[in-house]
Design a protein around this motif. Structure first.
Motif, PDB file in Angstrom:
ATOM      1  N   SER A  67       0.880  -1.156   0.013  1.00 19.04           N
ATOM      2  CA  SER A  67      -0.218  -0.031  -0.020  1.00 19.04           C
ATOM      3  C   SER A  67       0.787   1.517   0.102  1.00 19.04           C
ATOM      4  CB  SER A  67      -0.813  -0.032   1.333  1.00 19.04           C
ATOM      5  OG  SER A  67      -0.525  -0.155   2.396  1.00 19.04           O
ATOM      6  N   THR A  68       2.112   0.911   0.425  1.00 12.79           N
ATOM      7  CA  THR A  68       2.813   2.442   0.448  1.00 12.79           C
ATOM      8  C   THR A  68       4.027   2.265  -0.528  1.00 12.79           C
ATOM      9  OG1 THR A  68       2.486   2.586   2.884  1.00 12.79           O
ATOM     10  CG2 THR A  68       4.390   3.858   2.007  1.00 12.79           C
ATOM     11  N   PHE A  69       4.854   1.312  -0.463  1.00 11.94           N
ATOM     12  CA  PHE A  69       6.145   1.176  -1.125  1.00 11.94           C
ATOM     13  C   PHE A  69       5.899   0.544  -2.594  1.00 11.94           C
ATOM     14  CE2 PHE A  69       7.164   0.892   3.379  1.00 11.94           C
ATOM     15  CZ  PHE A  69       7.875   2.115   3.506  1.00 11.94           C
ATOM     16  N   GLN A  70       6.885   0.666  -3.266  1.00  6.87           N
ATOM     17  CA  GLN A  70       7.005  -0.049  -4.798  1.00  6.87           C
ATOM     18  C   GLN A  70       8.622  -0.184  -4.766  1.00  6.87           C
ATOM     19  OE1 GLN A  70       5.361   2.638  -7.816  1.00  6.87           O
ATOM     20  NE2 GLN A  70       3.352   1.803  -7.643  1.00  6.87           N
ATOM     21  N   ARG A  71       8.796  -1.398  -5.132  1.00  6.26           N
ATOM     22  CA  ARG A  71       9.999  -1.917  -5.378  1.00  6.26           C
ATOM     23  C   ARG A  71      10.552  -1.854  -6.842  1.00  6.26           C
ATOM     24  NH1 ARG A  71      12.307  -8.260  -4.048  1.00  6.26           N
ATOM     25  NH2 ARG A  71      14.486  -7.706  -4.278  1.00  6.26           N
ATOM     26  N   HIS A  72      11.981  -1.399  -6.686  1.00  3.57           N
ATOM     27  CA  HIS A  72      12.524  -1.187  -7.981  1.00  3.57           C
ATOM     28  C   HIS A  72      13.963  -1.853  -7.684  1.00  3.57           C
ATOM     29  CE1 HIS A  72       9.505   1.451  -9.650  1.00  3.57           C
ATOM     30  NE2 HIS A  72       9.569   1.766  -8.387  1.00  3.57           N
ATOM     31  N   GLY A  73      14.118  -3.133  -7.806  1.00  5.74           N
ATOM     32  CA  GLY A  73      15.385  -3.790  -7.411  1.00  5.74           C
ATOM     33  C   GLY A  73      15.565  -3.726  -5.993  1.00  5.74           C
ATOM     34  N   LYS A  74      16.531  -3.069  -5.510  1.00  6.01           N
ATOM     35  CA  LYS A  74      17.103  -2.846  -4.314  1.00  6.01           C
ATOM     36  C   LYS A  74      16.486  -1.483  -3.705  1.00  6.01           C
ATOM     37  CE  LYS A  74      21.878  -1.262  -4.791  1.00  6.01           C
ATOM     38  NZ  LYS A  74      23.169  -1.393  -4.354  1.00  6.01           N
ATOM     39  N   ASP A  75      15.945  -0.845  -4.602  1.00  6.56           N
ATOM     40  CA  ASP A  75      15.506   0.508  -3.847  1.00  6.56           C
ATOM     41  C   ASP A  75      13.931   0.561  -3.938  1.00  6.56           C
ATOM     42  OD1 ASP A  75      17.814   1.734  -4.174  1.00  6.56           O
ATOM     43  OD2 ASP A  75      17.539   2.132  -6.419  1.00  6.56           O
ATOM     44  N   LEU A  76      13.409   1.321  -2.987  1.00  9.63           N
ATOM     45  CA  LEU A  76      12.044   1.487  -2.878  1.00  9.63           C
ATOM     46  C   LEU A  76      11.553   2.883  -3.090  1.00  9.63           C
ATOM     47  CD1 LEU A  76      11.535  -0.458   0.643  1.00  9.63           C
ATOM     48  CD2 LEU A  76      10.855  -1.200  -1.698  1.00  9.63           C
ATOM     49  N   THR A  77      10.260   3.056  -3.644  1.00  7.06           N
ATOM     50  CA  THR A  77       9.700   4.401  -3.872  1.00  7.06           C
ATOM     51  C   THR A  77       8.519   4.514  -3.302  1.00  7.06           C
ATOM     52  OG1 THR A  77       8.817   3.554  -5.772  1.00  7.06           O
ATOM     53  CG2 THR A  77      10.954   4.825  -6.216  1.00  7.06           C
ATOM     54  N   MET A  78       8.187   5.881  -2.704  1.00  7.66           N
ATOM     55  CA  MET A  78       6.761   5.867  -2.056  1.00  7.66           C
ATOM     56  C   MET A  78       6.333   7.345  -2.555  1.00  7.66           C
ATOM     57  SD  MET A  78       7.636   6.735   1.778  1.00  7.66           S
ATOM     58  CE  MET A  78       6.049   7.505   2.023  1.00  7.66           C
ATOM     59  N   LYS A  79       5.114   7.788  -2.397  1.00  9.74           N
ATOM     60  CA  LYS A  79       4.558   8.908  -2.682  1.00  9.74           C
ATOM     61  C   LYS A  79       4.196   9.671  -1.300  1.00  9.74           C
ATOM     62  CE  LYS A  79       2.922   8.312  -7.423  1.00  9.74           C
ATOM     63  NZ  LYS A  79       1.629   8.410  -8.108  1.00  9.74           N
ATOM     64  N   MET A  80       4.395  10.850  -1.100  1.00  6.41           N
ATOM     65  CA  MET A  80       4.108  11.594   0.117  1.00  6.41           C
ATOM     66  C   MET A  80       3.597  12.874  -0.048  1.00  6.41           C
ATOM     67  SD  MET A  80       6.598  12.808   3.268  1.00  6.41           S
ATOM     68  CE  MET A  80       7.091  11.062   3.824  1.00  6.41           C
ATOM     69  N   ASP A  81       2.039  13.030   0.457  1.00  5.52           N
ATOM     70  CA  ASP A  81       1.495  14.139   0.238  1.00  5.52           C
ATOM     71  C   ASP A  81       1.810  15.270   1.538  1.00  5.52           C
ATOM     72  OD1 ASP A  81       0.267  13.302  -2.260  1.00  5.52           O
ATOM     73  OD2 ASP A  81      -1.444  12.456  -1.147  1.00  5.52           O
ATOM     74  N   ILE A  82       2.371  16.279   1.018  1.00  3.56           N
ATOM     75  CA  ILE A  82       2.386  17.289   2.458  1.00  3.56           C
ATOM     76  C   ILE A  82       1.749  18.717   1.833  1.00  3.56           C
ATOM     77  CG2 ILE A  82       4.715  16.431   2.683  1.00  3.56           C
ATOM     78  CD1 ILE A  82       5.888  18.758   1.247  1.00  3.56           C
ATOM     79  N   ASP A  83       1.449  19.378   2.982  1.00  2.00           N
ATOM     80  CA  ASP A  83       0.598  20.638   2.955  1.00  2.00           C
ATOM     81  C   ASP A  83       1.549  21.632   2.092  1.00  2.00           C
ATOM     82  OD1 ASP A  83      -1.739  19.426   3.612  1.00  2.00           O
ATOM     83  OD2 ASP A  83      -1.376  20.133   5.638  1.00  2.00           O
ATOM     84  N   VAL A  84       1.105  22.971   1.651  1.00  2.00           N
ATOM     85  CA  VAL A  84       2.012  23.999   1.123  1.00  2.00           C
ATOM     86  C   VAL A  84       2.725  24.640   2.432  1.00  2.00           C
ATOM     87  CG1 VAL A  84       0.189  25.885   1.271  1.00  2.00           C
ATOM     88  CG2 VAL A  84       2.236  25.866  -0.190  1.00  2.00           C
ATOM     89  N   SER A  85       2.025  24.519   3.619  1.00  2.00           N
ATOM     90  CA  SER A  85       2.672  25.079   4.839  1.00  2.00           C
ATOM     91  C   SER A  85       4.073  24.374   5.145  1.00  2.00           C
ATOM     92  CB  SER A  85       1.668  25.276   6.087  1.00  2.00           C
ATOM     93  OG  SER A  85       1.245  23.881   6.215  1.00  2.00           O
ATOM     94  N   GLU A  86       3.753  23.016   4.877  1.00  2.00           N
ATOM     95  CA  GLU A  86       5.060  22.128   5.221  1.00  2.00           C
ATOM     96  C   GLU A  86       5.806  22.277   4.256  1.00  2.00           C
ATOM     97  OE1 GLU A  86       3.371  18.065   7.231  1.00  2.00           O
ATOM     98  OE2 GLU A  86       2.427  18.581   5.243  1.00  2.00           O
ATOM     99  N   ALA A  87       5.614  22.450   2.970  1.00  2.00           N
ATOM    100  CA  ALA A  87       6.725  22.715   1.829  1.00  2.00           C
ATOM    101  C   ALA A  87       7.345  23.833   2.511  1.00  2.00           C
ATOM    102  CB  ALA A  87       5.844  22.933   0.789  1.00  2.00           C
ATOM    103  N   LEU A  88       6.919  24.915   2.781  1.00  2.00           N
ATOM    104  CA  LEU A  88       7.584  26.180   2.883  1.00  2.00           C
ATOM    105  C   LEU A  88       8.154  26.393   4.398  1.00  2.00           C
ATOM    106  CD1 LEU A  88       5.220  28.426   1.458  1.00  2.00           C
ATOM    107  CD2 LEU A  88       7.111  27.616   0.215  1.00  2.00           C
ATOM    108  N   CYS A  89       7.471  25.792   5.285  1.00  2.00           N
ATOM    109  CA  CYS A  89       7.932  26.077   6.867  1.00  2.00           C
ATOM    110  C   CYS A  89       8.454  24.798   7.517  1.00  2.00           C
ATOM    111  CB  CYS A  89       6.930  26.647   7.400  1.00  2.00           C
ATOM    112  SG  CYS A  89       5.975  28.047   6.636  1.00  2.00           S
ATOM    113  N   GLY A  90       8.779  23.744   6.853  1.00  2.00           N
ATOM    114  CA  GLY A  90       9.352  22.637   7.410  1.00  2.00           C
ATOM    115  C   GLY A  90       8.240  21.609   7.669  1.00  2.00           C
ATOM    116  N   MET A  91       8.578  20.483   7.930  1.00  2.00           N
ATOM    117  CA  MET A  91       7.410  19.217   8.103  1.00  2.00           C
ATOM    118  C   MET A  91       8.323  18.124   8.992  1.00  2.00           C
ATOM    119  SD  MET A  91       7.841  16.718   4.805  1.00  2.00           S
ATOM    120  CE  MET A  91       9.318  15.678   4.373  1.00  2.00           C
TER     121      MET A  91
END
Length: 219
Positions: A67-91
């Motif tokens: 539900s969270t991770f996708q495998r690409h060989g030995k690497d994992l990818t995931m998507k993360m949604d953040i608010d614009v306030s987190e994008a500017l002011c830290g998260m």
């Protein structure tokens, strides 16, 4: 030609078929970091018919979707949604790993995370097959979400804190327009038409290009 076994000589277990069904438990060890197309062959553990070599059992590994991770060989990818306030002011976000550990991901105030930014955490991906202490990367793809609306007074406060934007000088004859929601309906790639003028039937070119369509008057 088949062999006929008299009823008196038939085995009570196989009833003269010379084969019996037998349940056997096979333990399959999956090492850390096994590739998604991993196969394990147990030679001689398959069906065994009289006069023939026993067959093999082939185990094919098939990964389940996570539900969270996708495998690409030995690497994992995931998507993360953040608010614009987190994008500017830290998260500060928590990630639960596949081995049930908790990672705390943080950014400092003023450390900007842009839309579709891709960042990674080294050594938090999948373990390498037969080298489990060598792990891949956990790659995070960020999606910055914005509020649907903002109070005009708050918008002015935010604008006063952000870098100033150069606004163009609007000429007097400029037309003011408003943006609307796009529903996806459009003429993508241009529109081709096969219409022609009804008053023109192309009869003078019925003989084809370069051919004489109309006769000249002889003098």
């Amino acid at each position: 030609q088949g062999n006929i076994i008299p009823p008196s000589n038939r085995c009570k277990q196989c009833k003269g078929k010379r084969t019996v069904k037998e349940k056997k438990i096979i333990e399959v060890n999956i090492d850390k970091g096994c590739p998604s197309d991993f196969k394990k062959v147990y030679y001689g553990e398959g069906d065994h018919e009289p006069g023939k070599e026993p067959g093999d059992i082939v185990i094919q590994l098939e990964e389940k979707e996570h539900s969270t991770f996708q495998r690409h060989g030995k690497d994992l990818t995931m998507k993360m949604d953040i608010d614009v306030s987190e994008a500017l002011c830290g998260m500060r976000r928590l990630i639960k790993t596949l081995d049930n550990r908790t990672l705390c991901v943080t950014t400092d105030p003023g450390e900007i995370v842009k839309q579709a930014d891709i960042k990674c955490i080294p050594s938090e991906g999948m373990p390498t097959y037969r080298d489990p202490f060598n792990k891949g990367k956990l790659i995070i793809i960020f999606n910055v979400t914005f509020p649907e609306k903002l109070d005009p007074s708050n918008a002015k406060k935010i604008a006063s804190l952000l870098p100033k934007v150069d606004r163009p000088n609007v000429p007097k004859d400029a037309e003011k327009v408003r943006l609307e929601y796009f529903d996806g309906e459009a003429t993508w790639g241009g529109e081709k038409t096969h219409h022609q003028d009804d008053e023109y039937d192309g009869s003078e070119f019925h003989d084809g290009p370069g051919m004489q369509g109309a006769q000249c008057k002889q003098m």
